[in-house]
Design an enzyme around this catalytic site. Structure first.
Site, PDB file in Angstrom:
ATOM      1  CB  SER A   1     -15.660  59.125  59.899  1.00 47.88           C
ATOM      2  OG  SER A   1     -15.374  59.384  58.539  1.00 47.88           O
TER       3      SER A   1
ATOM      4  CE  LYS B   1     -12.962  56.648  60.849  1.00 46.57           C
ATOM      5  NZ  LYS B   1     -11.769  57.312  61.265  1.00 46.57           N
TER       6      LYS B   1
ATOM      7  CG  HIS C   1     -15.986  54.985  57.680  1.00 48.81           C
ATOM      8  ND1 HIS C   1     -14.798  55.645  57.461  1.00 48.81           N
ATOM      9  CD2 HIS C   1     -16.957  55.803  57.206  1.00 48.81           C
ATOM     10  CE1 HIS C   1     -15.038  56.815  56.884  1.00 48.81           C
ATOM     11  NE2 HIS C   1     -16.341  56.932  56.720  1.00 48.81           N
ATOM     12  CG  ASN C   2     -11.007  54.726  58.119  1.00 47.81           C
ATOM     13  OD1 ASN C   2     -12.103  55.190  58.408  1.00 47.81           O
ATOM     14  ND2 ASN C   2      -9.880  55.283  58.512  1.00 47.81           N
TER      15      ASN C   2
ATOM     16  CD  GLU D   1     -11.817  57.196  53.740  1.00 49.41           C
ATOM     17  OE1 GLU D   1     -12.516  57.330  54.762  1.00 49.41           O
ATOM     18  OE2 GLU D   1     -10.652  57.636  53.658  1.00 49.41           O
TER      19      GLU D   1
HETATM   20  P1  NDP Z   1      -2.334  63.802  65.146  1.00 51.74           P
HETATM   21  O1  NDP Z   1      -2.691  62.393  64.883  1.00 51.74           O
HETATM   22  O2  NDP Z   1      -1.392  64.482  64.229  1.00 51.74           O
HETATM   23  O3  NDP Z   1      -1.778  63.902  66.651  1.00 51.74           O
HETATM   24  C1  NDP Z   1      -1.313  65.109  67.172  1.00 51.74           C
HETATM   25  C2  NDP Z   1      -1.800  65.298  68.592  1.00 51.74           C
HETATM   26  O4  NDP Z   1      -1.367  64.212  69.416  1.00 51.74           O
HETATM   27  C3  NDP Z   1      -1.246  66.542  69.215  1.00 51.74           C
HETATM   28  O5  NDP Z   1      -2.226  67.110  70.039  1.00 51.74           O
HETATM   29  C4  NDP Z   1      -0.070  66.010  70.009  1.00 51.74           C
HETATM   30  O6  NDP Z   1       0.329  66.858  71.067  1.00 51.74           O
HETATM   31  C5  NDP Z   1      -0.664  64.754  70.544  1.00 51.74           C
HETATM   32  N1  NDP Z   1       0.343  63.806  71.016  1.00 51.74           N
HETATM   33  C6  NDP Z   1       1.213  63.101  70.275  1.00 51.74           C
HETATM   34  N2  NDP Z   1       1.968  62.313  71.065  1.00 51.74           N
HETATM   35  C7  NDP Z   1       1.570  62.547  72.345  1.00 51.74           C
HETATM   36  C8  NDP Z   1       1.957  62.021  73.610  1.00 51.74           C
HETATM   37  N3  NDP Z   1       2.914  61.094  73.721  1.00 51.74           N
HETATM   38  N4  NDP Z   1       1.326  62.489  74.708  1.00 51.74           N
HETATM   39  C9  NDP Z   1       0.353  63.408  74.618  1.00 51.74           C
HETATM   40  N5  NDP Z   1      -0.064  63.931  73.438  1.00 51.74           N
HETATM   41  C10 NDP Z   1       0.535  63.500  72.326  1.00 51.74           C
HETATM   42  O7  NDP Z   1      -3.666  64.700  65.267  1.00 51.74           O
HETATM   43  P2  NDP Z   1      -5.035  64.679  64.437  1.00 51.74           P
HETATM   44  O8  NDP Z   1      -5.829  65.783  65.009  1.00 51.74           O
HETATM   45  O9  NDP Z   1      -4.794  64.620  62.979  1.00 51.74           O
HETATM   46  O10 NDP Z   1      -5.703  63.292  64.825  1.00 51.74           O
HETATM   47  C11 NDP Z   1      -6.026  62.966  66.163  1.00 51.74           C
HETATM   48  C12 NDP Z   1      -6.592  61.568  66.194  1.00 51.74           C
HETATM   49  O11 NDP Z   1      -7.758  61.525  65.399  1.00 51.74           O
HETATM   50  C13 NDP Z   1      -5.662  60.493  65.636  1.00 51.74           C
HETATM   51  O12 NDP Z   1      -5.826  59.321  66.374  1.00 51.74           O
HETATM   52  C14 NDP Z   1      -6.151  60.305  64.232  1.00 51.74           C
HETATM   53  O13 NDP Z   1      -5.856  59.025  63.721  1.00 51.74           O
HETATM   54  C15 NDP Z   1      -7.646  60.509  64.422  1.00 51.74           C
HETATM   55  N6  NDP Z   1      -8.391  60.936  63.238  1.00 51.74           N
HETATM   56  C16 NDP Z   1      -7.873  61.854  62.383  1.00 51.74           C
HETATM   57  C17 NDP Z   1      -8.580  62.275  61.273  1.00 51.74           C
HETATM   58  C18 NDP Z   1      -8.021  63.306  60.365  1.00 51.74           C
HETATM   59  O14 NDP Z   1      -8.673  63.584  59.334  1.00 51.74           O
HETATM   60  N7  NDP Z   1      -6.884  63.908  60.668  1.00 51.74           N
HETATM   61  C19 NDP Z   1      -9.921  61.748  60.989  1.00 51.74           C
HETATM   62  C20 NDP Z   1     -10.411  60.840  61.985  1.00 51.74           C
HETATM   63  C21 NDP Z   1      -9.655  60.450  63.041  1.00 51.74           C
HETATM   64  P3  NDP Z   1       1.445  67.978  70.808  1.00 51.74           P
HETATM   65  O15 NDP Z   1       0.711  69.144  70.200  1.00 51.74           O
HETATM   66  O16 NDP Z   1       1.962  68.274  72.168  1.00 51.74           O
HETATM   67  O17 NDP Z   1       2.454  67.391  69.891  1.00 51.74           O
END
Ligand code: NDP
Length: 476
Positions: free
Chosen positions: A128, A182, A185-186, A189
């Site tokens: 988080s 986690k 936590h959300n 939040e």
């Molecule tokens: P996203 O959730 O937007 O996911 C994008 C990423 O996932 C890219 O690297 C993308 O690759 C990859 N991806 C999507 N589909 C596939 C697939 N089928 N195979 C391989 N790779 C894939 O990214 P975030 O960075 O926002 O979040 C990452 C994780 O962290 C998520 O699970 C999210 O819920 C969690 N999280 C996010 C927070 C936030 O503030 N954003 C906070 C805490 C947790 P490509 O570039 O090739 O499309």
């Protein structure tokens, strides 16, 4: 030298987590499905540490020392399964796969089971703090086996947030425990933000304060028990002026809150556990209502409000009452959240140290707050505390604030400003402390229409009244 850890999935979260690891001196192998993100990371931030870019998963795996440690940071759900499926055939016994995305804990339990059968460790870990936290120190909630945590601990505790020298990273428990915490936590939040929104709404409508005046109130509150990241950024959002209109930013934002689902999961899971999490449920419902344009449009300006929409309150006294309502309702939301963690811990044999969970959340994450120390202290005093609300600190805080809290709920009802969070929290508090609840009547009704039986206050056993016959009581 081979990389010590790998990150696959280099969107905002994964990229920043990889940079955080590299900045802390760890050798990090990095990979993303589409190569452009990997290239961008190396080009922009390659100088920050020792990165090994990998074009595909076999190259990523080959870059690592053994046992391998691979963090998956991709979109939660099917993408996570897709990456796991591609990765697993490339790994050897004892390797550790970490899912740091926002997985549902039931998915984590399923994945952990499947990988364990293959001799692999699977660690579902909550992270988080958003992108800022991922880079500078998130709050980390790892699940999985103790052996896998022992292997990851030096790295995770190094990159996590720290408060008073203590890392905001503790092994939560086996399999899905980390992702469960986690999720909670959300959920908390959600509740926190709903309560803050209600406080704002009441100050605006009952006292007629401007957004900037309310920002000052929040800044003032942030110097006391309420001190927290969310209170601090509330002041920031409320004092923001919109460039195009010159008015408050908050007035030009569409009033329909969105949600990605972790709040809803929390409430769904709590329903299954039988734990009332009314603070979180009201927060989720309030967001749903805000987004229900069809019904809001049909009702706005059509359904009448109270005949007297003004409350006769003293400005400073009301502000203080709202502060008490906010703090007391927040204490209730946390008490409910910790009840849910305890219930899940019992159900899944996670053996979660509740006080340690408050430690994890003191820094790095969105709900970081001064008052989390109070939760830690409460569980230090009594690890088996039945409810946080009966701890002396909590009891005193609510006792000193409850008259104000009650006035706020009454005022909200009188003037017709919705305060579902404040009032649900108060109802929970009154329900919890009641000597007797009207559940007795409900049992009577259930016995009458469905012969569902009841128990008595004065004797052991289960009874049924012959409602349609002689109305005599029988032992069931
Ligand atoms: P996203 O959730 O937007 O996911 C994008 C990423 O996932 C890219 O690297 C993308 O690759 C990859 N991806 C999507 N589909 C596939 C697939 N089928 N195979 C391989 N790779 C894939 O990214 P975030 O960075 O926002 O979040 C990452 C994780 O962290 C998520 O699970 C999210 O819920 C969690 N999280 C996010 C927070 C936030 O503030 N954003 C906070 C805490 C947790 P490509 O570039 O090739 O499309």
């Amino acid at each position: 030298a081979p990389a010590q850890i790998a990150v696959t999935g280099l969107a905002v979260m994964g990229r920043n987590l990889a940079r955080n690891l590299a900045r802390n001196g760890f050798r990090v192998a990095v990979h993303n499905r589409s190569q452009a993100r990997t290239d961008a990371l190396i080009e922009e931030f390659g100088h920050e540490g020792e990165f090994t870019p990998a074009a595909d998963l076999p190259a990523l795996v080959a870059a690592l020392e053994q046992p391998r440690k691979i963090i998956i940071m991709v979109k939660a759900g099917e993408p996570t399964d897709a990456v796991i499926d591609d990765l697993v055939p490339l790994l050897d016994e004892g390797d550790i796969v970490v899912d740091a995305g926002n997985a549902h804990f039931a998915d984590t339990r399923r994945r952990e089971d499947a990988l364990k059968a293959k001799g692999l460790h699977f660690v579902g870990s909550g992270v988080s703090g958003g992108e800022e936290g991922a880079l500078n120190g998130p709050s980390i909630m790892p699940g999985g086996s103790p052996e896998s945590y022992a292997a990851l601990e030096p790295m995770l505790t190094k990159i996590s947030a720290h408060v008073n020298g203590e890392p905001c990273c503790v092994h939560v428990g086996p399999d899905g425990a980390g992702h469960f915490v986690k999720m909670l936590h959300n959920g908390i939040e959600y509740a926190d933000m709903q309560l803050i929104a209600e406080a704002y709404d009441l100050l605006r409508h009952v006292l007629g304060l401007s957004a900037t005046e309310i920002a000052d109130v929040f800044l003032e509150w942030n110097r006391g028990d309420l001190e927290s990241f969310l209170i601090e950024i509330t002041a920031e959002v409320l004092s923001q002026v919109d460039e195009s209109t010159g008015g408050p930013f908050v007035d030009v934002v569409l009033d329909q809150a969105e949600q990605k689902g972790t709040g809803r999961w929390t409430v769904q899971v709590a329903l299954d556990l039988g734990i009332p999490v009314s603070g979180m449920a009201e927060a989720v419902f309030a967001r749903s209502l805000s987004g229900d344009v069809v019904r809001r449009t049909a009702a706005a300006g059509v359904l009448p409000g109270p005949s007297e929409a003004k409350a006769d309150v003293d400005r400073d006294a009301f502000i203080d009452d709202v502060r008490h309502a906010l703090y007391s309702s927040k204490l209730v939301a946390y008490a409910q959240g910790f009840d849910a963690i305890r219930a899940a811990s019992d159900q899944y044999n996670w053996n979660i140290d509740l006080g340690a969970m408050a430690t994890i959340w003191r820094g790095g994450c969105i709900i970081r707050a001064r008052f989390l120390d109070r939760i830690k202290e409460a569980y230090d005093r009594d690890a088996d505390l039945p409810s946080l609300l009966v701890d002396d600190y909590f009891k005193d805080a609510v006792t000193s604030g409850q008259d104000g809290w009650r006035r706020v709920v009454a005022t909200a009802a009188t003037v017709g400003v919705p305060a579902p969070g404040f009032s649900a929290a108060l109802s929970y508090y009154d329900g919890l402390r009641a000597e007797r609840l009207p559940a007795a009547l409900i049992q009577g009704l259930r016995d009458l229409f469905g012969a569902h039986t009841y128990r008595r206050t004065d004797r052991e056993g289960t009874f049924h009244l012959d409602w349609s016959g002689d109305r005599k009581e029988h032992q069931a």
